[in-house]
Design a protein around this motif. Sequence first.
Motif, PDB file in Angstrom:
ATOM      1  N   ASP A   1     -28.971   5.231  29.752  1.00 48.32           N
ATOM      2  CA  ASP A   1     -28.146   6.241  29.982  1.00 48.32           C
ATOM      3  C   ASP A   1     -26.616   5.586  30.000  1.00 48.32           C
ATOM      4  O   ASP A   1     -25.720   6.170  29.410  1.00 48.32           O
ATOM      5  N   GLU A   2     -26.322   4.713  30.611  1.00 54.04           N
ATOM      6  CA  GLU A   2     -25.019   4.114  30.332  1.00 54.04           C
ATOM      7  C   GLU A   2     -24.536   3.695  29.074  1.00 54.04           C
ATOM      8  O   GLU A   2     -23.531   3.754  28.677  1.00 54.04           O
ATOM      9  N   LEU A   3     -25.611   3.190  28.202  1.00 57.29           N
ATOM     10  CA  LEU A   3     -25.236   2.739  27.034  1.00 57.29           C
ATOM     11  C   LEU A   3     -24.744   3.830  26.042  1.00 57.29           C
ATOM     12  O   LEU A   3     -24.002   3.951  25.178  1.00 57.29           O
ATOM     13  N   VAL A   4     -25.788   4.976  26.292  1.00 58.60           N
ATOM     14  CA  VAL A   4     -25.586   6.377  25.465  1.00 58.60           C
ATOM     15  C   VAL A   4     -24.035   6.705  25.851  1.00 58.60           C
ATOM     16  O   VAL A   4     -23.314   7.220  25.134  1.00 58.60           O
ATOM     17  N   GLU A   5     -23.613   6.894  27.291  1.00 60.45           N
ATOM     18  CA  GLU A   5     -22.543   7.329  27.587  1.00 60.45           C
ATOM     19  C   GLU A   5     -21.236   6.305  26.953  1.00 60.45           C
ATOM     20  O   GLU A   5     -20.292   6.707  26.572  1.00 60.45           O
ATOM     21  N   ALA A   6     -21.619   4.965  27.047  1.00 61.87           N
ATOM     22  CA  ALA A   6     -20.401   4.059  26.649  1.00 61.87           C
ATOM     23  C   ALA A   6     -20.050   4.423  25.033  1.00 61.87           C
ATOM     24  O   ALA A   6     -19.152   4.404  24.680  1.00 61.87           O
ATOM     25  N   LEU A   7     -21.434   4.315  24.229  1.00 66.74           N
ATOM     26  CA  LEU A   7     -21.309   4.800  22.774  1.00 66.74           C
ATOM     27  C   LEU A   7     -20.710   6.202  22.666  1.00 66.74           C
ATOM     28  O   LEU A   7     -19.636   6.328  21.518  1.00 66.74           O
ATOM     29  N   ALA A   8     -20.908   6.962  23.387  1.00 71.13           N
ATOM     30  CA  ALA A   8     -20.222   8.295  23.346  1.00 71.13           C
ATOM     31  C   ALA A   8     -18.729   8.314  23.492  1.00 71.13           C
ATOM     32  O   ALA A   8     -17.975   9.178  22.739  1.00 71.13           O
ATOM     33  N   ASP A   9     -18.539   7.571  24.471  1.00 71.03           N
ATOM     34  CA  ASP A   9     -16.897   7.227  24.558  1.00 71.03           C
ATOM     35  C   ASP A   9     -16.327   6.650  23.375  1.00 71.03           C
ATOM     36  O   ASP A   9     -15.158   6.816  23.269  1.00 71.03           O
ATOM     37  N   ARG A  10     -16.906   5.884  22.552  1.00 75.14           N
ATOM     38  CA  ARG A  10     -16.517   5.337  21.396  1.00 75.14           C
ATOM     39  C   ARG A  10     -16.559   6.062  20.211  1.00 75.14           C
ATOM     40  O   ARG A  10     -16.560   5.592  19.148  1.00 75.14           O
ATOM     41  N   ASP A  11     -17.172   7.475  20.395  1.00 73.38           N
ATOM     42  CA  ASP A  11     -17.214   8.406  19.249  1.00 73.38           C
ATOM     43  C   ASP A  11     -18.552   8.006  18.427  1.00 73.38           C
ATOM     44  O   ASP A  11     -18.474   8.368  17.366  1.00 73.38           O
ATOM     45  N   VAL A  12     -19.581   7.419  19.095  1.00 71.27           N
ATOM     46  CA  VAL A  12     -20.830   7.364  18.346  1.00 71.27           C
ATOM     47  C   VAL A  12     -21.988   8.203  19.266  1.00 71.27           C
ATOM     48  O   VAL A  12     -22.087   8.034  20.346  1.00 71.27           O
ATOM     49  N   ASP A  13     -22.314   9.237  18.249  1.00 72.30           N
ATOM     50  CA  ASP A  13     -23.262  10.066  18.789  1.00 72.30           C
ATOM     51  C   ASP A  13     -24.614   9.608  18.310  1.00 72.30           C
ATOM     52  O   ASP A  13     -25.170   9.386  17.240  1.00 72.30           O
TER      53      ASP A  13
END
Length: 91
Positions: free
Chosen positions: A34-46
């Motif tokens: 979950d933390e990695l999904v959020e971190a990637l979302a912060d980098r505009d990676v869906d």
Amino acid sequence: MLVNDARFKKSNPETVAALMEFLRPNIHIAYTLDELVEALADRDVDVSADVLESLLGSLEYGGRIVSKEVDGVTHYQYRKVLGFMPMKKFK
């Protein structure tokens, strides 16, 4: 874990690059899915958790990351490669 052709084609190189760019400088920190999904979302990676979990499994199999279960939750961490290690010959 087996991955069908449709799931295999979903992962793209940009997702892998963004993930490795995030994990590499944070080598001493392990992250949950979950933390990695959020971190990637912060980098505009869906990317969905299912696709990312499959991708993390591939990266772990390839030796780029390691995973460990801590308190019942799987954490992922970048694996620093110290040098080139040739594959062993099987007889």
